[in-house]
Scaffold this active site. Structure first.
Site, PDB file in Angstrom:
ATOM      1  N   SER A   1       1.582  -9.684  -0.807  1.00 24.34           N
ATOM      2  CA  SER A   1       1.252  -8.259  -0.685  1.00 24.34           C
ATOM      3  C   SER A   1       1.656  -7.635   0.645  1.00 24.34           C
ATOM      4  O   SER A   1       1.873  -6.434   0.708  1.00 24.34           O
ATOM      5  CB  SER A   1      -0.246  -8.057  -0.919  1.00 24.34           C
ATOM      6  OG  SER A   1      -1.006  -8.891  -0.062  1.00 24.34           O
TER       7      SER A   1
ATOM      8  N   LYS B   1       0.799  -1.226   0.000  1.00 25.41           N
ATOM      9  CA  LYS B   1       0.000   0.000   0.000  1.00 25.41           C
ATOM     10  C   LYS B   1       0.831   1.275   0.000  1.00 25.41           C
ATOM     11  O   LYS B   1       0.374   2.313  -0.467  1.00 25.41           O
ATOM     12  CB  LYS B   1      -0.971  -0.001   1.174  1.00 25.41           C
ATOM     13  CG  LYS B   1      -2.106  -1.005   0.972  1.00 25.41           C
ATOM     14  CD  LYS B   1      -3.290  -0.687   1.860  1.00 25.41           C
ATOM     15  CE  LYS B   1      -4.449  -1.613   1.568  1.00 25.41           C
ATOM     16  NZ  LYS B   1      -4.247  -2.932   2.205  1.00 25.41           N
TER      17      LYS B   1
ATOM     18  N   GLU C   1     -10.212   5.910   4.736  1.00 22.21           N
ATOM     19  CA  GLU C   1     -10.690   4.816   5.564  1.00 22.21           C
ATOM     20  C   GLU C   1      -9.580   3.777   5.635  1.00 22.21           C
ATOM     21  O   GLU C   1      -8.654   3.808   4.824  1.00 22.21           O
ATOM     22  CB  GLU C   1     -11.931   4.181   4.930  1.00 22.21           C
ATOM     23  CG  GLU C   1     -11.645   3.231   3.754  1.00 22.21           C
ATOM     24  CD  GLU C   1     -11.155   3.925   2.487  1.00 22.21           C
ATOM     25  OE1 GLU C   1     -11.366   5.158   2.364  1.00 22.21           O
ATOM     26  OE2 GLU C   1     -10.549   3.240   1.642  1.00 22.21           O
TER      27      GLU C   1
HETATM   28  C1  LIG Z   1      -5.156  -4.005   1.922  1.00 25.56           C
HETATM   29  C2  LIG Z   1      -4.431  -5.223   1.653  1.00 25.56           C
HETATM   30  C3  LIG Z   1      -4.850  -6.101   0.642  1.00 25.56           C
HETATM   31  C4  LIG Z   1      -6.120  -5.902  -0.146  1.00 25.56           C
HETATM   32  O1  LIG Z   1      -6.131  -4.768  -0.953  1.00 25.56           O
HETATM   33  P1  LIG Z   1      -5.990  -4.832  -2.527  1.00 25.56           P
HETATM   34  O2  LIG Z   1      -6.347  -3.477  -2.961  1.00 25.56           O
HETATM   35  O3  LIG Z   1      -6.929  -5.885  -3.025  1.00 25.56           O
HETATM   36  O4  LIG Z   1      -4.580  -5.185  -2.834  1.00 25.56           O
HETATM   37  C5  LIG Z   1      -4.077  -7.208   0.387  1.00 25.56           C
HETATM   38  N1  LIG Z   1      -2.966  -7.469   1.094  1.00 25.56           N
HETATM   39  C6  LIG Z   1      -2.535  -6.659   2.084  1.00 25.56           C
HETATM   40  C7  LIG Z   1      -1.298  -7.011   2.821  1.00 25.56           C
HETATM   41  C8  LIG Z   1      -3.248  -5.521   2.386  1.00 25.56           C
HETATM   42  O5  LIG Z   1      -2.815  -4.720   3.358  1.00 25.56           O
END
Ligand SMILES: *Cc1c(COP(=O)(O)O)cnc(C)c1O
Length: 401
Positions: free
Chosen positions: A384, A95, A117
């Site tokens: 992610s 993010k 948010e």
């Molecule tokens: C917020 C988050 C997601 C989900 O958000 P996307 O916009 O679908 O990528 C996935 N993995 C992590 C670690 C997150 O913090």
């Protein structure tokens, strides 16, 4: 496959095929158009691009490595699993990539405050971090259930100087946090900047957030070719709103041999009410100023959604994903709470990497997929985020403490 995936997207009105757009009152539409104009200006400005690139390298720590998870691959028996290590970024997830872009843009536009948010608190922490760095006040709305569950991220945001607003209405999770933050934004949309946390919301956010995240795919494409002299056979990423998935997928859309899978949470079961499998179970609708697949009731109201991973429980999904599903360029599958927990523990115990519960959905699906493939096939998973924020919750759930 259909070569419509290659078209530059979205169109001038912010549509990806029939999805996206700006379902807003005229006054807000004008504000969004102004953001779009400012974005189109900075994306072509060397000064802005250089500033962002510098921060990506020296602040975020990019490029994030690609790691061949040999132990996990061996355990699954079948294809080779690789991880794009977005968990190693500063603040622990992908993010930060779009938060830095959004904070810089807000500053450039002379906005006085950034609002947002947050679900798991990852967007809030990444945004609070970016706002500290850029020097702009930050206000984060978060559901009370998520506040209780994600204590460390709550503390981080406070230390970073963000104004944290608890949301006690409705589901007390992500969806109501969005409503709350949006209302606060409406008090002064000309001077405030609403930093959307994924590839969702009205145009230009799905485009802008995708572009800021596209660094993940651009890096991965080069790194993987350097490492293996071929592209991966499969890309796998979890999908909440869809930003980490779009970031990875966007660089490979023209590579017809690269198959792509987005993984949504089937929670306690796809046939229960406790899931957030928007692509599998949703239908076309409008939420938060854009159109997409939506989990909705007969009146078009978004349904309450659930996932063990707070960052995935959103009833809508990014418009480009909806388009990519319809043209069958990307397949959307699911992983359950239990599969997510198993993958969380397996990746920790076989590779020494504790994943975020969100990312563990992608790992879970990749493990299943690997088993069905040959040993010369390669799966690249977008890891992610890291699981530090989830350890207390998981330890309690599994009786480890
Ligand atoms: C917020 C988050 C997601 C989900 O958000 P996307 O916009 O679908 O990528 C996935 N993995 C992590 C670690 C997150 O913090």
């Amino acid at each position: 496959m259909n070569n419509k995936a290659f078209l530059p997207m979205p169109d001038d009105d912010g549509f990806f095929g029939e999805y996206g757009g700006q379902f807003l009152p005229p006054q807000l539409k004008a504000v969004m158009d102004e953001i779009n104009n400012a974005y189109e200006e900075v994306r072509n400005s060397d000064a802005f691009k250089n500033e962002l690139a510098e921060l990506m390298t020296h602040f975020v720590g990019r490029p994030s490595p690609i790691y061949h998870a040999k132990n996990l691959s061996k355990k699954c028996g079948g294809a080779q699993i690789y991880l794009k290590r977005e968990d190693l970024n500063h603040t622990g997830a992908h993010k930060i990539n779009h938060c830095l872009g959004e904070a810089l843009l807000a500053k450039h536009m002379g906005k006085t405050k950034v609002l947002a948010e947050t679900g798991a608190g990852q967007h809030g922490v990444a945004l609070a971090t970016a706002c500290s760095l850029v020097g702009i006040p930050c206000e984060v709305h978060m559901g009370e259930i998520d506040i209780a569950k994600e204590h460390p991220n709550v503390i981080r945001m406070k230390i970073l100087g963000a104004d944290l607003i608890p949301v006690s209405r409705g589901t007390r999770t992500l969806k109501d946090a969005v409503d709350s933050a949006f209302e606060a934004y409406l008090a002064d949309p000309v001077n405030f900047f609403y930093a959307i946390g994924s590839v969702v919301g009205p145009h230009p956010f799905p485009k802008m957030v995708r572009d800021f995240q596209s660094i993940v795919g651009k890096e991965a494409r080069e790194q993987f070719m350097d490492m293996e002299q071929v592209f991966p056979d499969y890309l796998v990423a979890c999908v909440g709103g869809g930003s980490n998935a779009m970031g990875l997928f966007s660089a490979f859309l023209d590579d017809e041999d690269v198959k792509m899978v987005g993984v949504e949470p089937s929670g306690k079961g796809i046939n229960t009410l406790d899931h957030a499998a928007t692509m599998t179970k949703g239908s076309s609708g409008v939420i938060h100023g854009f159109s997409c697949y939506l989990l909705q009731d007969n009146e078009g109201e978004p349904l309450p959604v659930y996932s063990i991973a707070s960052g995935l429980d959103y009833p809508g999904v990014g418009p480009q994903h909806c388009y990519l599903k319809d043209i069958e360029r990307v397949k959307y599958e699911t992983a359950s709470d239990q599969e997510c927990l198993d993958a969380f523990m397996d990746l920790s115990r076989y590779e020494g990497i504790i994943p975020a519960l969100e990312s563990a959905h992608a790992v879970a699906y990749a493990m299943k997929l690997a088993t069905s493939l040959d040993a010369d096939q390669r799966i690249l998973v977008n890891l992610s985020g890291r699981g530090d924020k989830d350890i207390d919750f998981v330890a309690k759930l599994l009786g480890l403490v």
